[in-house]
Design an enzyme around this catalytic site. Structure first.
Site, PDB file in Angstrom:
ATOM      1  N   GLY A 233       0.930  -1.446  -0.080  1.00 46.45           N
ATOM      2  CA  GLY A 233      -0.122  -0.175  -0.026  1.00 46.45           C
ATOM      3  C   GLY A 233       0.850   1.191   0.021  1.00 46.45           C
TER       4      GLY A 233
ATOM      5  N   GLY B 135       0.152   3.928   2.239  1.00 43.61           N
ATOM      6  CA  GLY B 135      -0.072   4.803   3.405  1.00 43.61           C
ATOM      7  C   GLY B 135      -0.551   3.806   4.605  1.00 43.61           C
TER       8      GLY B 135
ATOM      9  N   GLN C 295      -4.519   1.202  12.158  1.00 47.57           N
ATOM     10  CA  GLN C 295      -4.863  -0.015  11.174  1.00 47.57           C
ATOM     11  C   GLN C 295      -3.981  -1.229  11.572  1.00 47.57           C
ATOM     12  OE1 GLN C 295      -3.907   2.648   7.688  1.00 47.57           O
ATOM     13  NE2 GLN C 295      -5.368   1.220   6.894  1.00 47.57           N
TER      14      GLN C 295
ATOM     15  N   CYS D  35      -8.261   1.325   0.671  1.00 47.51           N
ATOM     16  CA  CYS D  35      -7.829   1.464   2.064  1.00 47.51           C
ATOM     17  C   CYS D  35      -7.490  -0.003   2.609  1.00 47.51           C
ATOM     18  CB  CYS D  35      -8.648   2.018   2.881  1.00 47.51           C
ATOM     19  SG  CYS D  35      -8.586   1.964   4.653  1.00 47.51           S
ATOM     20  N   LEU D  36      -6.279  -0.153   3.072  1.00 44.07           N
ATOM     21  CA  LEU D  36      -5.928  -1.606   3.754  1.00 44.07           C
ATOM     22  C   LEU D  36      -6.826  -1.967   4.580  1.00 44.07           C
ATOM     23  CD1 LEU D  36      -1.991  -1.080   3.579  1.00 44.07           C
ATOM     24  CD2 LEU D  36      -3.549  -2.317   1.999  1.00 44.07           C
TER      25      LEU D  36
ATOM     26  N   HIS E 146      -5.806  11.320   3.670  1.00 43.99           N
ATOM     27  CA  HIS E 146      -6.535   9.896   4.131  1.00 43.99           C
ATOM     28  C   HIS E 146      -5.834   9.352   5.162  1.00 43.99           C
ATOM     29  CE1 HIS E 146      -7.835   5.691   2.640  1.00 43.99           C
ATOM     30  NE2 HIS E 146      -7.044   5.374   3.830  1.00 43.99           N
ATOM     31  N   GLU E 147      -4.506   9.426   5.478  1.00 43.01           N
ATOM     32  CA  GLU E 147      -3.963   8.849   6.663  1.00 43.01           C
ATOM     33  C   GLU E 147      -4.268   9.751   7.737  1.00 43.01           C
ATOM     34  OE1 GLU E 147      -2.866   5.712   6.466  1.00 43.01           O
ATOM     35  OE2 GLU E 147      -3.059   5.729   4.337  1.00 43.01           O
TER      36      GLU E 147
ATOM     37  N   HIS F 112      -7.486   8.775   9.424  1.00 46.66           N
ATOM     38  CA  HIS F 112      -7.408   7.578  10.129  1.00 46.66           C
ATOM     39  C   HIS F 112      -7.124   7.674  11.800  1.00 46.66           C
ATOM     40  CE1 HIS F 112      -7.971   4.033   7.627  1.00 46.66           C
ATOM     41  NE2 HIS F 112      -6.995   4.328   7.047  1.00 46.66           N
TER      42      HIS F 112
HETATM   43 ZN    ZN Z   1      -6.855   3.701   4.818  1.00 45.21          ZN
END
Ligand code: ZN
Length: 195
Positions: free
Chosen positions: A46, A48, A53, A110-111, A152-153, A156
């Site tokens: 990935g 990020g 996560q 997203c992972l 995005h990160e 999180h």
């Molecule tokens: Zn993500």
């Protein structure tokens, strides 16, 4: 060591992550988490990864976008996305400020939402202030795809997922994305999925 990737539905993904002190950051435990996060991000692979996560409620994000990842992306899309390789960045207690809010609309995944992607509108440019893994302050501006990954990160770390921000009607499987939408540019995405 590879860490387990927590999937949507796990409560830790919905909680704000905790700020690190410099003392905690330099501990063997946290330095180990950082190394394992880098290995896990590369293994996925990935671009990020945020600590929640992998089940750690800490304000740590890792970003890396290797040139080899770009081989699967159509060149005209890479160009439109302003996607360029990014060397690995470890960012601690990051703070983000939007400096150019003009919207950029592309698909992202997203992972922690395995198997799906959706179109998300993100700001074009941001300023980032953080520490590196040794506690040294770092600051930079990021544009285009780099800015998207950072937004995005950072989400999180606030307990947000891209699904909170996506164009709902664009949510789809990775398989159908690859089959039908992988070359789509912003205008086509907007036309197809804006309500
Ligand atoms: Zn993500």
């Amino acid at each position: 060591m590879l860490l387990k990737l927590y999937q949507a539905g796990q409560p830790i993904l919905r909680k704000p992550a905790k700020t690190l002190t410099r003392e905690a950051l330099v501990s063997d435990k946290v330095q180990g988490i950082i190394d394992f996060m880098i290995a896990t991000l590369r293994d996925a692979p990935g671009v990020g990864l945020a600590a929640p996560q992998v089940g750690e409620s800490l304000r740590i994000i890792i970003i890396e976008d290797k040139r080899s990842y770009h081989e699967q992306v159509p060149p005209e899309l890479l160009k439109a996305q302003g996607r360029r390789p990014i060397r690995v960045q470890v960012l601690i207690n990051p703070k983000l400020q939007v400096i150019d809010p003009s919207p950029s609309l592309f698909f992202e995944g997203c992972l922690s939402v395995e198997g799906y992607v959706a179109a998300v509108s993100r700001a074009h440019s941001v300023r980032l202030d953080a520490w590196d893994r040794h506690g040294k302050p770092v600051a930079f501006t990021a544009h285009d795809w780099h800015a998207r990954i950072l937004q995005h990160e950072l989400d999180h770390l606030e307990g947000k997922l891209y699904t909170d921000r996506m164009l709902e009607r664009s949510f789809m499987t990775v398989k159908n994305f690859a089959l039908l939408w992988r070359k789509a540019l912003s205008a086509k995405i907007a036309q197809a999925f804006r309500n």
